[in-house]
Design an enzyme around this catalytic site. Structure first.
Site, mmCIF file in Angstrom:
data_model
loop_
_atom_site.group_PDB
_atom_site.id
_atom_site.type_symbol
_atom_site.label_atom_id
_atom_site.label_comp_id
_atom_site.label_asym_id
_atom_site.label_seq_id
_atom_site.Cartn_x
_atom_site.Cartn_y
_atom_site.Cartn_z
ATOM 1 C CB CYS A 129 9.059 -7.185 -13.506
ATOM 2 S SG CYS A 129 7.361 -6.973 -13.333
ATOM 3 C CG HIS B 291 11.039 -4.259 -14.858
ATOM 4 N ND1 HIS B 291 10.346 -4.512 -15.992
ATOM 5 C CD2 HIS B 291 10.069 -3.900 -13.919
ATOM 6 C CE1 HIS B 291 9.002 -4.701 -15.747
ATOM 7 N NE2 HIS B 291 8.881 -4.150 -14.530
ATOM 8 C CG ASN C 188 5.589 -3.167 -15.900
ATOM 9 O OD1 ASN C 188 6.053 -4.036 -16.371
ATOM 10 N ND2 ASN C 188 5.650 -2.932 -14.457
#
Ligand code: COA
Length: 338
Positions: free
Chosen positions: A116, A253, A283
């Site tokens: 990520c 993030h 996500n």
């Protein structure tokens, strides 16, 4: 002080059409909309078709970029794709894109693995290439098709993840300067907290759960991120020589809104100036930061010249921060709706 010579000139995004809502998930695992919204802030995610892979998501994001900004990619001399879900271990997604998009075969093409945090790592790399004079026009992508490796029987993971792609162009410029402070890090002692097994089945002397799907210790990742990101943000600011009140937008993030809140609180930064893409996309790993940035641009909030602090974090455990100022070319046609 901003360095001279590299700027972000165009952006594009793509998410698959199929929506997976919280009420859809209620039919699949023992969960409910109220729990998911309360614990994560996520309402929907997008799921790629069975025959739609990361290279396809990337292609659509680049087509959006080209159409919006009237940009040619014929003179791109490096392609960097940050992803944890490439179509294949090899060949790279970047090589597939080079051929599919008609980028000359003299361009370099590599995939980058930093989970990520991957997009910010790739952006940092693009800046280094361009500011050093080694390359002039780098296509940077953050893209993941996490639905392909999500265990839809595990309620603690399947509620989080979705698919998407974001693309930016980083170009050289003799006058303008769009990159400032950065901070990178990796704490491999936490490598067993979020993983997918590959050739090996253990790390840090921990036997891994071998489902072929993403496995995580959500609480550990949560605690690590809330502790690590505020310190990393401070490092970016120190490196750039500015203070947090000079940052117009903070884009952490998009893992979980309940992580972003305490991160902002610890920094004493207004949550209203944090941008995220998780509410309707979940996500999306390497795609989450460029998607949030583009949502801000599409919504008219994010403007050229503003100071934007990006901070990615995830498996590894990796993290990466970068302060940027956009110098987007004028839009010649509207973005493809998401
Ligand atoms: N629906 C309902 N209940 C759920 C649930 C769901 N989808 N998922 C977990 N629960 C339950 C648990 O079983 C637990 O029940 P128990 O108390 O009876 O044992 C309870 O909810 C609390 O679980 P906990 O794990 O403490 O919840 P949480 O608030 O920490 O949220 C995550 C779990 C996974 C959403 C959260 O830890 C998280 O987002 N972590 C970060 C993960 C991440 O970002 N990973 C990617 C790397 S960037």
């Amino acid at each position: 002080m901003f360095l001279k010579g590299a700027k972000i000139t165009a952006i594009g995004s793509y998410v698959p059409a199929r929506r997976l809502t919280n009420s859809d998930l209620e039919q699949m695992v023992d969960t409910n909309d109220e729990w998911i919204v309360q614990r994560t802030g996520i309402r929907e995610r997008r799921i790629s078709r069975e025959d739609e892979y990361t290279s396809d998501l990337c292609t659509a994001a680049v087509l959006d970029l080209m159409k919006r900004y009237g940009k040619s990619i014929q003179d791109v001399d490096m392609i960097l794709v940050a992803t944890s879900t490439p179509d294949f271990p090899f060949p790279s997604v970047a090589s597939i894109l080079q051929n599919r998009l008609g980028i000359p075969s003299t361009a370099g093409a590599i995939d980058m693995s930093a989970a990520c945090a991957g997009f910010v790592y790739a952006l940092h790399t693009a800046h280094a290439y361009v500011a050093s004079g080694l390359h002039r026009k780098v296509l940077v992508l953050g893209a993941d098709a996490l639905s392909k490796i999500t265990d839809y029987t595990d309620r603690s993971t399947c509620i989080l993840f979705g698919d998407g792609a974001g693309a930016v162009l980083v170009e050289s410029d003799e006058q303008l300067d769009g990159f400032a402070g950065f901070h990178l890090g990796s704490d491999g002692s936490g490598a067993h907290h979020v993983y997918r097994t590959g050739l090996s089945r253990s790390v840090n002397e921990v036997e891994l759960v071998d489902t072929g799907k993403l496995v995580q210790n959500g609480r550990e990742v949560f605690r690590w991120a809330v502790r690590t990101v505020p310190q990393g943000v401070q490092q970016v600011l120190n490196n750039a020589g500015i203070s947090l009140d000079q940052v117009d937008w903070f884009i952490p993030h998009s893992a979980n809104l309940r992580m972003i809140e305490p991160i902002c609180e610890r920094l004493n930064y207004p949550l209203e100036q944090a941008l995220y893409s998780l509410e309707y996309f979940g996500n999306t790993s390497a795609a989450s930061i460029p998607l949030a940035l583009d949502l801000g641009i599409r919504g008219g909030k994010v403007l050229n010249g503003q100071q934007i602090l990006l901070y990615g974090f995830g498996a590894g455990l990796t993290h990466a921060g970068q302060l940027v100022k956009l110098e987007l070319a004028p839009e010649v046609s509207p973005p493809t709706p998401l």
